[in-house]
Design an enzyme around this catalytic site. Structure first.
Site, short mmCIF file in Angstrom:
data_model
loop_
_atom_site.label_atom_id
_atom_site.label_comp_id
_atom_site.label_asym_id
_atom_site.label_seq_id
_atom_site.Cartn_x
_atom_site.Cartn_y
_atom_site.Cartn_z
CD GLU A 1 87.45 -36.22 16.23
OE1 GLU A 1 86.99 -36.72 15.19
OE2 GLU A 1 87.72 -35.04 16.35
N GLY B 1 76.90 -37.08 14.73
CA GLY B 1 76.41 -37.25 13.37
C GLY B 1 77.14 -38.33 12.60
CB ALA B 2 79.06 -38.97 10.33
CG MET B 3 84.69 -40.96 13.58
SD MET B 3 85.28 -39.39 14.27
CE MET B 3 86.98 -39.46 13.77
CD GLU B 4 86.80 -36.71 11.29
OE1 GLU B 4 85.61 -36.84 11.65
OE2 GLU B 4 87.59 -35.93 11.84
CG ASN B 5 86.41 -43.69 11.88
OD1 ASN B 5 86.84 -43.14 12.87
ND2 ASN B 5 85.14 -44.11 11.78
CG HIS C 1 81.63 -32.33 8.09
ND1 HIS C 1 81.83 -31.01 8.40
CD2 HIS C 1 82.28 -33.03 9.05
CE1 HIS C 1 82.55 -30.92 9.50
NE2 HIS C 1 82.84 -32.14 9.92
CD GLU C 2 81.83 -36.81 9.24
OE1 GLU C 2 83.03 -36.86 9.57
OE2 GLU C 2 80.99 -36.13 9.86
N1 B3K Z 1 85.02 -35.55 14.02
C1 B3K Z 1 83.75 -36.09 14.42
C2 B3K Z 1 83.32 -35.66 15.77
C3 B3K Z 1 83.84 -36.49 16.88
C4 B3K Z 1 83.19 -36.09 18.18
C5 B3K Z 1 83.81 -36.75 19.35
N2 B3K Z 1 83.12 -36.44 20.57
C6 B3K Z 1 82.68 -35.75 13.45
C7 B3K Z 1 82.93 -34.61 12.58
O1 B3K Z 1 83.05 -33.48 12.99
O2 B3K Z 1 83.06 -34.82 11.41
ZN ZN Z 2 84.06 -32.71 11.39
#
Ligand code: B3K
Ligand code: ZN
Length: 886
Positions: free
Chosen positions: A130, A270-274, A306-307
């Site tokens: 993302e 912070g983190a990523m919700e893959n 959040h994720e």
């Molecule tokens: N969705 C990701 C953020 C990605 C940022 C890309 N530059 C984390 C979050 O909001 O949960």
């Molecule tokens: Zn988010």
């Protein structure tokens, strides 16, 4: 950097109004990876078909910083003339309606310092897709409205990368001979490319089988580097709490059999919700009492939540295009805020989390909305989407979602959510779709509410009141205005209560209202430019408590007298407004003191006893939650004070605020000492809200006492620094010591030595020094020369550089402009490594036009120095261009 051939001086702006549906939809994606840090080969087989709703005819794929080896369409190799590559776009004209594309590309993960796409961190492979990182892995229609099913085959050296992970379920694994092995993963859910992830690494995990409310068992894993398994409990507990909470509050179940969190030390955010494979900055996973503070624990709970919550709000229902980012982010922030509040449980704990949210908005979002990067919650255009992961899209977006709940009630909000999923599960949709679900589920007309998405800026709500003792009416006249002349009135929920002379909450009868009998708070709906709200049967002139619980993200203007504010500060049953009254009392004084310092009058600075008495009474009121008392006693930050001034004088602000802190420290010395001792938390460390609140209050007392240290207070701090059994207390004591002006070098060194192998603690070590008013730019340069410093790791860069420019305003704005030159130099240096991090850092200069002319000129020169660079990324270029634009 873009490989785009267009001149960097005129980056392409993308407009929301130009959205068109994709020409082709993808059904399945099969990816094969031969992982090698120096040359990773990616084989990609896409089945796609013409979109009946498409308006374009060509197949358009995105690709960036990858080498195309071969492209086949329906089994036939395409020759140079049969497709074209221009910038990031690969176009195939005259394609049939059913297409199988086979694409082979090569990338070089070890050279990828942008941390977008496939990269290497500490010898391991990770991805971040993302917003537009997938195109750095393979050619693909890399846009969120193309959702497909993925199967992924990973091949790598077994000894170096024993763990091979991707989205969904592991369906096969085995050896390939020659020391290599493979794993095949299949994600049963359709997803956009930005949710793709892989990890190939030497890691270990804490795992657990967890039973959902439905009785189904799921496997939960938290993956970290060897040596960190003593720091995964809290993340795992937070994950389980998140799963339970989403089932109970929103009826949303985990849809996979397996859910993984993987921690990585090099990460842009912070983190990523893959899907099924969340990748986290170590900062939001690793914690034990020795290395993590209460704030870190709270951050882990919030980010894990959040994720996880994105699995429904973001993944199952995603965004049609990136302009709709707040559809998933605003909503998911709101969900994580509610989760954290519910985890505390008590009303007072909930209020404390709400006050924290208001502080963030004022400290970061209001300035953004008044500055050069101001944009609506749903932006209309961007150059680089990564620049729009902002406090406006996230935090203001969450406020917008919260306002729905305020308007339709908690049950109504749930009905709206249910309808949203009923209508849109598996789709890529817009903010309008969400609003329609809320409106339709509740039979409400929310058309005007749309302006919260389309109009930028912070509305100002002005209140006037009048009391008619004969008719026993109390009127509140609300009006709204914005700084943008062409804007139309917003639909603003303004929660209001009235206090009697004895501080009691008065029962409210609103003319034409439908509130419950005996209600003491009502929500007024301001939809016009000005409206009168009449309360009946009011026997005495009340004190109004307006915008309770911060019911809308607005600036409230009301001419409160000091007496009214003191009354609210003592009695308001709404904790947010009680806190707010204290902030207003403090702010009025801070602004006066600042003006006096700026005018260089000889008169000594003074702080009135009325204010000090109010602070004292609150400090010692042990019927109040310690966490609330701590928040109520923190003075507005230098940044928030700056936002109140027409021309900002950072040095005068600093002097005035320090004077006020020193006066509180000396005048309330006895009470501060007593509270310091009364709020100790002996025994085993626990991050629960009550204990954390006590530590926060205790440590605030210590910091006030150390503004002018004496033998007693100094030894308290030193003792705490030496004896603390947890990082919260150790960190707080060390910060108090280094801010006190005494020589704390031995304590700093000891801290470093004790934690030299804990990267996240070394980040704290840099951060605390960067934010100390005694640290000037020369000292920062010296810290940069420390062997533990590197610009390549985002956490480290943020800890020193961002903390200096954002949390040390009196030094950042040094009169000679040396720190601005430092800023320019490092925006450029960072940009060559990591444009996303550089662009964030560049934003430290957003508010440059508000400073005194001498500073402004130097800031402008620094901005121009960056702008003059020929090789800027679009990320930085957009921020700088907007800052310099008129
Ligand atoms: N969705 C990701 C953020 C990605 C940022 C890309 N530059 C984390 C979050 O909001 O949960
Ligand atoms: Zn988010």
């Amino acid at each position: 950097m873009r490989t785009d051939s267009s001149p960097l001086s005129s980056p392409l702006t993308i407009y929301r109004k130009d959205y068109t549906p994709p020409a082709f939809l993808v059904d399945t994606v099969e990816l094969g990876f031969d992982l090698d840090p120096h040359r990773t080969i990616v084989a990609n087989r896409i089945t796609m078909q013409r979109n009946p709703d498409g308006t374009n005819c060509d197949i358009v794929l995105h690709g960036e910083e990858i080498e195309l080896v071969q492209l086949r369409m329906n089994g036939k190799v395409l020759q140079a003339g049969e497709y074209s590559i221009e910038g990031v776009l690969l176009t195939i004209k005259n394609a049939p309606d059913q297409v199988v594309l086979e694409i082979e590309t090569v990338c070089v993960p070890v050279e990828n310092t942008t941390l977008s796409g496939l990269y290497v961190s500490n010898g391991n492979f990770f991805t971040q897709c993302e917003a537009e990182g997938f195109r750095r892995i393979t050619y693909f229609p890399d846009r969120p409205d193309v959702m497909a099913k993925y199967t992924v085959m990973l091949r790598a050296d077994k000894a170096t990368y024993p763990v091979l992970l991707s989205n969904g379920n592991l369906i096969e694994e085995g050896d390939l001979g020659d020391g290599r092995h493979y794993a095949k993963w299949e994600d049963p859910f359709k997803k956009p490319s930005y949710l793709f992830a892989l990890v190939a690494a030497k890691l270990v995990c804490q795992e657990e089988t967890y039973t959902l409310n439905s009785g189904r068992d799921v496997l939960l894993q938290v993956w970290v580097e060897d040596g960190n398994l003593d720091k995964t409990d809290y993340a795992m507990q937070s994950l389980k709490n998140s799963i339970r909470w989403d089932e109970e509050r929103f009826g949303l179940e985990l849809d996979l059999d397996r859910f993984m969190i993987v921690a990585v030390g090099d990460f842009n955010m912070g983190a990523m919700e893959n899907k099924g494979l969340n990748i986290f900055n170590t900062k939001f996973v690793l914690a034990n009492p020795r290395v993590a503070t209460d704030i870190d624990y709270a951050g882990i709970e919030a980010v894990v939540g959040h994720e996880y919550f994105h699995n429904w709000t973001g993944n199952r229902v995603t965004c049609r295009d990136w302009f709709q980012l707040s559809l998933k982010e605003g909503l998911t922030v709101f969900r994580d805020q509610e989760f954290s509040a519910d985890m505390i449980g008590s009303d007072s704990g909930r209020a404390v989390t709400r006050i924290d949210q208001v502080r963030t908005l004022r400290q970061a979002q209001f300035p953004e909305d008044a500055g050069p990067m101001s944009h609506p919650v749903r932006p209309d255009s961007f150059v680089e989407i990564n620049n729009f992961y902002t406090v406006t899209v996230y935090e203001k977006g969450a406020e917008v979602v919260r306002m729905y709940q305020t308007l339709v009630g908690r049950d109504g909000f749930r009905k709206g959510m249910d309808l949203y999923f009923e209508r849109h599960d598996g789709q890529a949709v817009t903010c309008d779709d969400f609003r329609a679900a809320m409106a339709d589920a509740n039979g409400r007309d929310l058309r005007q509410f749309e302006r919260w998405y389309s109009q930028a800026g912070t509305p100002v709500v002005t209140a006037r009141t009048r009391y008619d003792a004969v008719k026993r009416n109390f009127d509140i006249i609300l009006s709204q205005r914005s700084n943008h002349p062409d804007q139309l009135p917003f639909h603003i929920p303004v929660a209001v209560g009235l206090l009697g002379e004895d501080g009691r909450a008065l029962p409210l009868t609103l003319d034409g209202g439908t509130q419950e009998q005996g209600a003491t708070t009502v929500v007024l709906e301001l939809t016009e430019q000005e409206q009168i709200f009449r309360f009946r049967n009011i026997d005495e002139r009340p004190t109004p408590s307006i915008l309770r619980d911060f019911s809308a993200p607005v600036i409230l203007e009301y001419d409160y007298t000091d007496d009214e504010l003191l009354h609210l500060f003592r009695h308001d049953s709404d904790p947010v407004n009680r806190w707010e009254a204290g902030q207003r009392l403090a702010m009025a004084r801070l602004l006066k003191l600042t003006a006096q310092v700026a005018a260089k009058q000889d008169k000594p600075l003074k702080l009135d006893t009325t204010f000090l008495d109010a602070q004292r009474a609150l400090l010692i009121d042990d019927t109040l939650d310690p966490a609330f008392r701590e928040l109520a006693l923190i003075l507005p930050s230098e940044g928030i004070i700056a936002e109140q001034m027409d021309v900002v004088d950072p040095h005068a602000i600093h002097t005035a605020r320090q004077f006020m802190r020193r006066t509180i420290g000396t005048e309330l010395r006895a009470e501060l000492l007593a509270q310091y001792h009364a709020n100790q938390t002996p025994g085993e460390y626990s991050p629960d809200a009550l204990s954390a609140g006590k530590r926060a209050l205790k440590n605030l007392c210590l910091s006030y006492l150390l503004v002018t240290p004496d033998a007693v207070t100094l030894s308290l701090a030193q003792h705490q620094c030496e004896q603390a059994g947890n990082m919260t207390d150790r960190f707080a004591a060390l910060v108090a010591l280094i801010h006190s002006g005494v020589d704390a070098s031995a304590y700093l060194q000891r801290f470093y030595d004790d934690f030299s192998s804990e990267a996240l603690v070394i980040d704290k070590w840099f951060a605390m020094q960067a934010a100390t008013p005694a640290t000037d730019v020369a000292a920062v340069r010296k810290l940069m020369a420390h062997p533990a410093f590197t610009l390549k790791n985002p956490n480290r860069a943020r800890s020193l550089l961002f903390n200096f420019t954002n949390a040390n305003p009196s030094q950042f704005h040094a009169a000679d402009g040396s720190a601005y030159a430092f800023w320019a130099e490092h925006v450029i240096k960072l940009d060559a490594i990591n444009p996303q991090v550089a662009a964030r850092f560049a934003r430290s200069m957003d508010r440059w036009r508000r400073y005194a002319p001498a500073l402004q000129a130097k800031m402008k020169a620094a901005l121009e120095q960056v702008a003059a660079q020929t090789k800027l990324s679009n990320d930085v270029l957009e921020v700088i261009t907007k800052a310099l634009a008129n």
